[in-house]
Design a protein around this motif. Structure first.
Motif: not given
Ligand SMILES: NC(=O)c1ccc[n+]([C@@H]2O[C@H](COP(=O)([O-])OP(=O)(O)OC[C@H]3O[C@@H](n4cnc5c(N)ncnc54)[C@H](O)[C@@H]3O)[C@@H](O)[C@H]2O)c1
Ligand SMILES: [Zn+2]
Ligand SMILES: [Zn+2]
Length: 359
Positions: A88-91, A100-106
């Motif tokens: 995950f990117c965290g931002h 965070l499990s669907i973060c698309q930036v990673k």
């Protein structure tokens, strides 16, 4: 280092010797101890879920940190770790709001054009899937793709927390957030489905109905906490509706097939929620009856159990240590890296719960 490489989708994995780079900033080199063989690996190997080639699959891994690059803050050399594809990117909006499990930036892969993490003997880039590559002796990952766990946890059992457990437990506890006393049905009792059964027990479900086409899986589901089992031969929807006098509060599909997703939805009582965990081939769509939907039934997906893995995984380790998470029963077979194609063949027949490659 030795790795099982997917050179061509639809072909068996090939054991080859690859080069792995030194850890760059925010990167962690892991000595792999164990990697579970998940059906998602098979989906990518057989092409029903596309993956770039050549690639090293394997995303359910535990190991020991061998080296860290600059700026790594979350783990240190010697730590025992479990990996997760939910880097995950965290931002971003999703990370900041706790999804965070669907973060698309990673941002867990090296930027395009940089030196590859892994290369073939001919010097060609080897892809990782989800930032991981666990079918190999070593794995170079971003620090946001792994979490340290307590050192007294056996690593062969810790590996399955990397996917099956996080996915199954999280689908019940995070995505569906089932209520104690409710009625649950689970279609498909492989590695993921058995963990859904185990999690439903931990979460206080009153009745847990396990459904599979393989009788041996139903016996395992009973050991995991199923109160009832149904062999998927006849009309499973009619059977479950009859058994529960009107349908279940929560159903889970853990196979990835159109007919079983539709069955899972149709066995809901009014107001019930169907959570689809199985990954159906790309392009699949589901037929959902308008009148079934009208009475407030819900259909939802669940990706990696809607996890917050840096927090969830150490807690799952504690649940195992307390005897509540039944991982000894989940890991049915320990195999060598060379047997990975055999493990794929076994996934097709569905006789075993989880095969784990140990190094
Ligand atoms: N959503 C996610 O984040 C996520 C994560 C991991 C895995 N998955 C997916 O979950 C699914 C299950 O993974 P797994 O590793 O547990 O697979 P698995 O092969 O171990 O288990 C599948 C089970 O389904 C049973 N089955 C197959 N066809 C059936 C049918 N028609 N009726 C009843 N039972 C049937 C098999 O006997 C087996 O027990 C796969 O599609 C996988 O890709 C999704
Ligand atoms: Zn998986
Ligand atoms: Zn993000």
């Amino acid at each position: 280092m030795r790795a099982a490489v997917l050179y061509q989708s639809g072909e068996p994995l090939v054991i080859d010797t690859l080069s792995v780079d030194k850890p760059g900033p925010h990167e962690v080199l892991i000595r792999v101890a164990a990697t579970g063989v998940c059906h998602s690996d098979l989906h990518m190997a057989d092409g029903s879920f596309p993956a770039p080639v050549p690639a090293v699959l394997g995303h359910e891994t535990a190991g020991v940190v061998e080296a860290v690059g600059e700026h790594v803050r979350t783990v240190k050399v010697g730590d025992h770790v479990v990996t997760c594809v939910s880097g995950f990117c965290g931002h971003c909006q999703d990370c900041i709001t706790g999804h965070l499990s669907i973060c698309q930036v990673k941002g867990v892969d090296r930027p395009r054009g940089s030196t590859p993490r892994m290369t073939t003997p001919a010097g060609k880039k080897v892809h990782q899937v989800g930032g991981l590559a666990g079918f190999a002796e070593q794995m170079l990952v971003h620090e946001k793709s792994c979490v340290a766990i307590r050192p007294d946890m056996p690593l062969d059992l810790a590996s399955v927390i990397g996917c099956a457990v996080t996915t199954g437990y999280g689908a019940v506890v995070n995505t569906a957030a089932i209520k104690p006393g409710s009625t649950v049905a689970v279609i498909g009792c492989g590695g993921v489905g058995l963990m859904i059964v185990n999690a439903a027990l931990i979460a206080g479900a009153a009745r847990i109905i396990a459904i599979d086409r393989v009788p041996a899986k139903l016996a395992m589901a009973r050991d995991m906490g199923a109160t009832d089992v149904v062999e998927a031969t006849g009309d499973v929807v009619a059977e479950v509706v009859e058994m529960t006098k009107g349908g279940v509060h929560y159903s889970f599909e853990a196979i990835g097939l159109k007919p079983t997703v539709e069955q899972a939805f149709r066995m809901l009582r009014p107001g019930g929620t169907c959570t689809v965990v199985g990954v159906a081939p790309v392009g699949t769509s589901f037929d959902i009856g308008a009148m079934d939907l009208l009475l407030e039934r819900r259909l939802q997906g669940s990706f990696m159990g809607s996890n917050h893995f840096p927090i969830d995984m150490p807690r799952l380790v504690d649940l195992y240590m307390q005897g509540r998470l039944k991982l000894d029963a989940l890991v049915s077979r320990r195999i060598a890296l060379e047997q990975v194609n055999e493990a794929f063949a076994e996934l097709k027949t569905g006789q075993l719960a989880r095969s784990v490659i140990t190094f």
